[in-house]
Design an enzyme around this catalytic site. Structure first.
Site, PDB file in Angstrom:
ATOM      1  N   HIS A 100      10.714  41.047   9.154  1.00 31.36           N
ATOM      2  CA  HIS A 100      11.906  40.187   9.202  1.00 31.36           C
ATOM      3  C   HIS A 100      11.895  39.326  10.474  1.00 31.36           C
ATOM      4  CE1 HIS A 100      16.294  39.367   8.474  1.00 31.36           C
ATOM      5  NE2 HIS A 100      16.279  39.222   9.797  1.00 31.36           N
ATOM      6  N   GLU A 101      11.773  39.976  11.623  1.00 35.54           N
ATOM      7  CA  GLU A 101      11.772  39.219  12.883  1.00 35.54           C
ATOM      8  C   GLU A 101      10.551  38.296  12.942  1.00 35.54           C
ATOM      9  OE1 GLU A 101      14.470  39.180  14.555  1.00 35.54           O
ATOM     10  OE2 GLU A 101      15.339  40.925  13.549  1.00 35.54           O
ATOM     11  N   HIS A 153      11.477  35.109  11.351  1.00 33.52           N
ATOM     12  CA  HIS A 153      12.237  34.269  12.287  1.00 33.52           C
ATOM     13  C   HIS A 153      11.274  33.612  13.290  1.00 33.52           C
ATOM     14  CE1 HIS A 153      16.385  35.152  11.250  1.00 33.52           C
ATOM     15  NE2 HIS A 153      16.258  36.453  11.420  1.00 33.52           N
ATOM     16  N   GLU A 210      17.782  32.551   8.643  1.00 32.81           N
ATOM     17  CA  GLU A 210      17.782  33.832   7.941  1.00 32.81           C
ATOM     18  C   GLU A 210      16.987  33.743   6.631  1.00 32.81           C
ATOM     19  OE1 GLU A 210      18.803  36.295   9.571  1.00 32.81           O
ATOM     20  OE2 GLU A 210      19.012  37.907   8.103  1.00 32.81           O
TER      21      GLU A 210
HETATM   22 ZN    ZN Z   1      17.647  37.923  10.769  1.00 30.50          ZN
END
Ligand code: ZN
Length: 502
Positions: free
Chosen positions: A267-268, A271, A297
């Protein structure tokens, strides 16, 4: 001086000012990153002051009347090129919106925020919402005033959500969350009527160092550039950047749980890839920044869910995972794939699977909207919360800490923020569908270890534009239509229908 030179010189002044402001902001970001990763406890007091000084200097420079005059002047120069025009237009919007706040209001809000954050911490310690309730009432009143100061056309909530997601409104969100309540609820009921996959193999002992190495190898596979970023450990995983060539990720490792590190790392990483893909030559300018919170996001969730919880991704990476963790040798890839996609209603938003997650957000959206209009009093918030959790997720909230006190957002005054999490998933599904149409055999490529084709597509269609377009307009450019819940619904229906067998 002729008009063209005049415009060029003025634009040069604008860039120089913006980059100085960015130097201050990103210096603050370095200190914040350090605060969450390495700062010794006793350093916290002076650090808070250093951060406040940098933030107020940056704010003062940006809201100075001379900055406003320069932006207004440049905005009238028709000969500015496309990207320059977009930078000036976005900066002018920011300037106008920040100038709507009287200094006294900014101060009151900042005091109230720090009081309400402390009240929230105290309430969590005592596991009692009533400790937080008075401070939250003050915050809600301030948020109503903020909405009036900013102005709105239909609903006061529009003004607040617009601060996070330009152009998004209650009218649009009501449609999206109406779909969550209807179609997604229908799917959830179908899933819950089926036997649940066994995910026991994801719990048990998973060595800390080996998990760390796994995280790094997954980030490398995704294309995260370690010459332009790094990963460290923090209590809550986050991503920050100081420019497109210095992007910092953090993760956390629980030895009793493989999932926590694995998917928060992906997830990170999502980003981080977005931030590394922003135009480096637009440092300090809107075109060098992310389009919006929800678009940010969308990138993390696309990698975490559409890719990282997909079968194709693990066809490539599961054998390596089994080598790293021999306890998985007896678990076949299908069983693993089912386990990592187990749907199970729960109390805590941040631990929710990708189907039930949106009920957590929808509940918060409904509640904060009602608080803002006065249809719900703060004193009735905990009861309303518990009732909605029972209605939509069938769970009984045992105490305030695992209920209404679980998120920090309201104590920070972040009303209108939660919807961006769901919007991120909905955008992700729509982007991923577009990528699947445009990249030949995307699933086959991913299964063969080629994630670069997808990353290049995201860079080409999303990352390189920075904040040039409003999120809604960017979505139309990328996918040919406005945000449409159907893509998310099709994605979860296909995926979970196959996993759960309906
Ligand atoms: Zn996030």
């Amino acid at each position: 001086m002729n008009q063209r030179q005049d415009t060029g010189a003025l634009y040069g002044q604008y860039v120089a000012k913006m980059q100085k402001i960015a130097d201050l902001r990103y210096a603050g970001a370095v200190l914040e990153w350090d605060q969450e990763t390495y700062l010794p406890t006793r350093g916290a007091e002076i650090r808070a002051r250093q951060l406040a000084t940098l933030a107020s200097q940056a704010h003062e420079m940006f809201t100075a009347p001379a900055m406003g005059a320069l932006l207004e002047e440049l905005d009238g120069h028709q000969e500015l090129g496309g990207p320059e025009r977009a930078n000036v237009a976005r900066s002018l919007e920011d300037y106008r919106s920040q100038s709507k706040y009287p200094a006294a209001f900014v101060e009151e809000l900042s005091m109230a925020t720090s009081e309400s954050y402390h009240a929230w911490m105290e309430a969590r310690k005592k596991n009692d919402f009533r400790v937080f309730s008075p401070a939250l009432s003050v915050m809600v009143a301030l948020k109503r005033r903020q909405a009036e100061l900013l102005g709105y056309r239909e609903h006061p909530y529009d003004a607040l959500v617009d601060e996070y997601e330009k152009g998004m409104t209650v009218a649009q969100l009501d449609v999206l969350f109406g779909e969550v309540r209807a179609s997604l609820k229908g799917l959830l009921d179908e899933i819950l009527a089926k036997p649940s996959p066994d995910d026991n193999m994801l719990h048990g002992h998973y060595d800390r160092d080996r998990q760390w190495e796994l995280g790094i190898s997954l980030l490398k596979a995704m294309g995260f550039d370690f010459q332009a970023g790094r990963q460290d450990i923090s209590e809550h995983p986050f991503t920050t950047n100081f420019n497109a060539r210095d992007v910092r990720l953090t993760t956390r490792i629980a030895e009793g749980n493989l999932s926590d590190m694995t998917w928060s790392c992906i997830h990170e990483g999502g980003h981080g890839l977005y931030e590394q893909g922003l135009p480096f030559d637009q440092y300090g300018l809107p075109l060098g920044e992310a389009a919006s919170l929800a678009i940010h996001e969308s990138q993390s969730r696309l990698w975490e869910n559409n890719v990282g919880r997909g079968r194709a991704f693990w066809m490539r990476h599961y054998p390596g995972l089994q080598d790293r963790f021999p306890r998985l040798k007896d678990t076949g890839i299908e069983a693993f794939y089912h386990a990592i996609n187990k749907v199970s209603p729960s109390l805590i938003r941040t631990e929710a699977d990708e189907v039930t997650y949106h009920f957590h957000v929808m509940i918060r959206y409904e509640l904060e909207k009602k608080l803002l209009t006065g249809d719900l009093e703060v004193s009735g918030l905990a009861d309303a919360w518990n009732e909605l959790y029972h209605t939509y997720l069938g769970v009984t909230v045992p105490d305030d800490k695992s209920g209404v006190l679980q998120d920090v957002h309201w104590s920070h005054g972040s009303f209108g923020y939660f919807p961006t999490y769901s919007l991120g998933s909905f955008y992700a599904a729509q982007f991923y569908a577009a990528a699947t149409r445009e990249i030949p055999d995307l699933a086959g490529r991913i299964a063969g270890g080629d994630l670069a084709s997808l990353l290049e597509w995201l860079r080409e269609h999303i990352h390189r534009y920075g904040r040039a377009y409003y999120p809604g307009a960017l979505c139309e450019r990328v996918t040919g239509e406005p945000l449409n819940f159907r893509y998310f619904m099709d994605y979860v229906r296909d995926k979970y229908g196959a996993i759960y067998g309906f």
